[in-house]
Motif scaffolding. Sequence first.
Motif, short mmCIF file in Angstrom:
data_model
loop_
_atom_site.label_atom_id
_atom_site.label_comp_id
_atom_site.label_asym_id
_atom_site.label_seq_id
_atom_site.Cartn_x
_atom_site.Cartn_y
_atom_site.Cartn_z
N THR A 37 -3.23 -5.23 -6.33
CA THR A 37 -4.32 -5.00 -7.07
C THR A 37 -5.20 -3.58 -6.63
OG1 THR A 37 -5.83 -6.14 -6.22
CG2 THR A 37 -4.68 -7.11 -8.12
N TYR A 38 -5.27 -3.30 -5.44
CA TYR A 38 -5.89 -2.30 -4.86
C TYR A 38 -5.22 -1.88 -3.60
CZ TYR A 38 -9.58 1.05 -3.20
OH TYR A 38 -10.10 2.16 -2.65
N LEU A 39 -5.14 -0.53 -3.40
CA LEU A 39 -4.59 0.39 -2.12
C LEU A 39 -5.26 1.43 -1.84
CD1 LEU A 39 -2.39 -0.33 0.04
CD2 LEU A 39 -1.14 1.37 -1.19
N ASN A 40 -6.21 1.69 -0.98
CA ASN A 40 -6.72 2.88 -0.59
C ASN A 40 -5.97 3.83 0.18
OD1 ASN A 40 -6.88 1.82 2.02
ND2 ASN A 40 -9.22 2.44 2.32
N ARG A 41 -6.56 4.93 0.29
CA ARG A 41 -5.58 6.05 0.71
C ARG A 41 -5.38 5.81 2.39
NH1 ARG A 41 -6.88 9.18 4.55
NH2 ARG A 41 -8.92 8.71 4.31
N ALA A 42 -6.44 5.20 3.11
CA ALA A 42 -5.90 4.85 4.49
C ALA A 42 -4.91 3.93 4.64
CB ALA A 42 -6.99 4.56 5.27
N ALA A 43 -4.96 2.72 3.98
CA ALA A 43 -3.77 1.83 3.73
C ALA A 43 -2.47 2.48 3.23
CB ALA A 43 -4.16 0.73 3.01
N SER A 44 -2.45 3.19 2.41
CA SER A 44 -1.52 3.92 1.96
C SER A 44 -0.77 4.55 3.26
CB SER A 44 -1.67 4.80 0.75
OG SER A 44 -0.50 5.61 0.46
N ASP A 45 -1.46 5.45 4.09
CA ASP A 45 -1.03 6.19 5.26
C ASP A 45 -0.43 5.04 6.14
OD1 ASP A 45 -1.85 8.44 3.62
OD2 ASP A 45 -3.65 8.67 4.75
N ILE A 46 -1.28 4.22 6.38
CA ILE A 46 -1.01 3.38 7.58
C ILE A 46 0.55 2.57 7.41
CG2 ILE A 46 -1.77 1.36 8.73
CD1 ILE A 46 -4.53 2.25 8.62
N LEU A 47 0.42 1.85 6.03
CA LEU A 47 1.69 1.12 5.70
C LEU A 47 2.87 2.14 5.20
CD1 LEU A 47 -0.27 -1.56 3.85
CD2 LEU A 47 0.61 -1.63 6.23
N ARG A 48 2.62 3.28 4.95
CA ARG A 48 3.51 4.32 4.40
C ARG A 48 4.03 3.94 2.94
NH1 ARG A 48 7.10 5.90 10.01
NH2 ARG A 48 5.32 7.03 10.95
N ILE A 49 3.04 3.71 2.28
CA ILE A 49 3.30 2.95 0.89
C ILE A 49 2.65 3.97 -0.02
CG2 ILE A 49 3.00 1.20 -0.75
CD1 ILE A 49 2.83 -0.71 1.72
N ASP A 50 3.42 4.44 -1.14
CA ASP A 50 2.85 5.39 -2.39
C ASP A 50 1.88 4.66 -2.76
OD1 ASP A 50 3.14 6.09 -5.45
OD2 ASP A 50 3.29 7.77 -4.10
N GLN A 51 0.54 5.20 -2.90
CA GLN A 51 -0.76 4.54 -3.46
C GLN A 51 -0.52 4.22 -4.89
OE1 GLN A 51 -4.25 6.92 -2.70
NE2 GLN A 51 -5.57 5.06 -3.39
N ALA A 52 -0.12 5.16 -5.60
CA ALA A 52 0.14 4.84 -7.34
C ALA A 52 1.16 3.75 -7.52
CB ALA A 52 0.11 6.04 -7.93
N ALA A 53 2.35 4.31 -7.02
CA ALA A 53 3.34 3.26 -7.29
C ALA A 53 3.05 1.72 -6.72
CB ALA A 53 4.72 3.86 -6.70
#
Length: 537
Positions: free
Chosen positions: A243-259
């Motif tokens: 339901t939510y993913l911020n920019r830092a988590a996207s970078d750490i997990l290497r996951i596309d934030q919007a997708a």
Amino acid sequence: MQNHKTGSSKIYNQVRNVLLLGIVISLLLSLGASFLLNLTSENRSRDQTLESSAQVAANTPLLTEDISAPETTEFIRRTVQNVPTIDVFAVYDREGHPSAFYDLATGADNVNDLPPLSQDIVDWFLAGNDTLLYNDEAPAGADRCAYAAIYSPEGELIGYAMAGIYIRSIRAVMLRMLLFHLLAGVGALAVGALLSLRLSRNIKKDLLGYEPDAFRQLFLQRTDILDGLEEGLLAIDQDNRVTYLNRAASDILRIDQAAALGQQLKDIYPRSTIPRVMQTGKAEYNISLESITHVSVLSDRIPLWRDGQIEGAVAIFRNRTEVTKLAQDLTGVQHIVEALRAYTHEFTNKLHVILGYIQLGETQRAEEYILHITASRSQSIDYIRERIQEPTVAALLIGKAYRAAELDIRFTLDPASSLHGDSQYLPAMGLVTVLGNLIENAFEALLGSPPGGASEVTVSIREGRHGLLVSVDDTGPGMTDEVRAHLFDKGFSTKGENRGTGLSLVKDTLEAYNGTIRVESEPGVGTSFIITLNDHS
């Protein structure tokens, strides 16, 4: 922002007014349609009743045999009184002249008060028709009338029966219907007003008292703040959807934030154990994520509660790569400083020996002594460095070796020991915590042992493909069963007050990384601490 929360609640009033307007319009439309349908149905039912009454009367043997019989008026009176929807009833002869009638409202029954039928009505029946609905052909302003032809037993047209209703009766029926619909409308409007007020209050409650535009602005501001954090945030709902993913988590997990939004967690982060906290209902803190190898990450997992039910979970990711590297560097320096301090103390003693040889004139022996201690120290450092490739742990062991020499304790590293850099089972800082406390605990045990016995501490570190095995053995006095039962309790110590934190810290560190520790001790023989860490990835 507080002004938006405690102001005039303009938006909520507008919401309530719009809801009320919608309810009023819907109510008016529904009531209007219902009124028209009921009025049409009432008119149809009234006409059927009038027509049926006229037909029934026309087929009564009393009228078919003699429409001028004395009993006709009494028959008409009973008919009018027994049929609620009839106000007046009359009987006419073949030419349309009245022969009997009765008015329910006034009780009049004088045929002289009743005008003859119009020629149009008479011609209608003379043309062979049996019934007719017609207006304005009854006394005292009757509004709706039904006529039926009366035939003799021989089939000859001998007269006409009329049943009528006055306009005042029709108006009374319409008024009752109108009042009923108005009362129903007022009741529905009151219920709608209460529901709209309640809905408005629920919306206000759900928005925490903020106006929607202020709430939107606040939401966007907080989203920007969360995206600006160095810590990563990932939230899932009770169905394990992101339901939510911020920019830092996207970078750490290497996951596309919007997708990632709306996706199943297992599809974008297969090795995650975040849903576990929704099953246990307990938060987890400072979990090292071995599933993420490109950075050093600690994670907190917290279940989200609402109204006593878990509705999701949030994970906080802290990138500790730089901090860990810096801490390892600082810790290594600290152990080197400790090693240098012990080495300085021991070297001072060696200098005293050398000075004694020189003063005795034993220069040859002094030279041999210098070469011996130089070679032995160099061999000791190289011995540890070859087997322990993690600099921080190697620095700790070198420091402890010099500390042991200072305490006149034999310190040995098992020749089969092997430790690679960046251990996947226990980070360097965790291993330093475990080894440092266990070795120091062994030193203190040997210092308290009776004199004359062998004082030895042996350390073994063996890292393999499936786990890490660490043991620290000493030849101290051993422990009793009672001491072993409370060995890892925080604050428990046999060495005095303000002690008893080292082994507790060792246990906490191992539990954080799913490690186990076993203690084997025999009084008068010594103690062994055996640590096992397996691959749980």
